[in-house]
Scaffold this active site. Structure first.
Site, short mmCIF file in Angstrom:
data_model
loop_
_atom_site.label_atom_id
_atom_site.label_comp_id
_atom_site.label_asym_id
_atom_site.label_seq_id
_atom_site.Cartn_x
_atom_site.Cartn_y
_atom_site.Cartn_z
N LYS A 199 3.64 -22.28 -34.73
CA LYS A 199 2.86 -22.13 -35.95
C LYS A 199 1.37 -22.42 -35.73
O LYS A 199 0.98 -22.95 -34.68
CB LYS A 199 3.43 -23.07 -37.01
CG LYS A 199 4.83 -22.69 -37.49
CD LYS A 199 5.28 -23.64 -38.56
CE LYS A 199 6.59 -23.23 -39.18
NZ LYS A 199 6.97 -24.14 -40.28
N TYR A 239 9.99 -14.34 -44.64
CA TYR A 239 10.35 -15.36 -45.63
C TYR A 239 10.88 -14.72 -46.91
O TYR A 239 10.65 -15.23 -48.01
CB TYR A 239 9.15 -16.25 -45.94
CG TYR A 239 8.73 -17.16 -44.82
CD1 TYR A 239 9.58 -18.18 -44.36
CD2 TYR A 239 7.49 -17.04 -44.22
CE1 TYR A 239 9.20 -19.03 -43.34
CE2 TYR A 239 7.10 -17.90 -43.19
CZ TYR A 239 7.95 -18.89 -42.76
OH TYR A 239 7.58 -19.73 -41.75
N ASN A 244 4.80 -28.41 -38.96
CA ASN A 244 5.89 -28.95 -38.14
C ASN A 244 6.03 -28.22 -36.80
O ASN A 244 7.10 -28.17 -36.22
CB ASN A 244 7.19 -28.94 -38.93
CG ASN A 244 7.62 -27.55 -39.36
OD1 ASN A 244 7.03 -26.56 -38.98
ND2 ASN A 244 8.68 -27.49 -40.16
N HIS A 252 8.70 -22.74 -36.03
CA HIS A 252 9.81 -22.19 -36.82
C HIS A 252 10.91 -21.84 -35.82
O HIS A 252 10.63 -21.41 -34.71
CB HIS A 252 9.39 -20.91 -37.55
CG HIS A 252 10.55 -20.09 -37.99
ND1 HIS A 252 11.23 -20.34 -39.17
CD2 HIS A 252 11.21 -19.06 -37.38
CE1 HIS A 252 12.24 -19.48 -39.28
NE2 HIS A 252 12.24 -18.69 -38.20
N GLU A 258 15.17 -11.73 -37.60
CA GLU A 258 13.82 -12.19 -37.30
C GLU A 258 13.29 -11.56 -36.02
O GLU A 258 12.12 -11.16 -35.96
CB GLU A 258 13.80 -13.72 -37.20
CG GLU A 258 14.03 -14.39 -38.53
CD GLU A 258 14.17 -15.91 -38.43
OE1 GLU A 258 14.16 -16.46 -37.31
OE2 GLU A 258 14.28 -16.54 -39.49
#
Length: 137
Positions: free
Chosen positions: A9, A49, A112, A115, A126
């Site tokens: 990310k 998403y 975080n 993903h 994905e």
């Protein structure tokens, strides 16, 4: 053997952690099958998403995920999906143990570091969202 999609990310890229995180995956037996640097846009994020796009926090996810480049990777390993999620730790970095990627490098629920796909079905969807079949080796 299983494949999983991992996204490094924007917080990972901004903090120049991509080399460290990649080394962790490789040292744990993951085989890199595809990798590219990207600037995400609303089109690809809406597909990625899809299950969250009607949630009130979705615009914040879009703002964050478009704030810098990302690295999108396909890894292969035995039980790659569960193994990757264990290596990362819980989504909320504040709840992640030290010794996990999120516990060592993450700051919160959104920032975080990575993903990771959460199921075989998600991984297939994905991977197809980010890579053409001929881009996977």
């Amino acid at each position: 053997m299983e494949r999983t999609l991992i996204i490094f990310k924007p917080d990972c890229i901004k903090r120049k952690l991509e080399g460290k995180v990649l080394d962790i995956f490789l040292s744990k037996g993951f085989n890199l099958k595809a990798c590219k640097m990207m600037k995400l846009d609303m089109d690809i994020l809406s597909r990625h998403y899809d299950h969250l796009k009607d949630m009130p926090f979705f615009p914040g996810i879009v703002d964050f995920m478009t704030s810098d480049n990302v690295m999108v990777l396909v890894f292969e390993a035995e039980n790659a999906i569960s193994k990757a999620r264990e290596l990362l730790g819980p989504t909320d970095s504040k709840k992640a143990d030290k010794g996990t990627i999120r516990g060592d490098f993450g700051t919160d629920m959104r920032m975080n570091v990575c993903h990771a796909s959460d199921s075989v079905e998600s991984a297939e969807r994905e991977i197809a969202n980010f890579f053409l079949p001929e881009e996977i080796f």
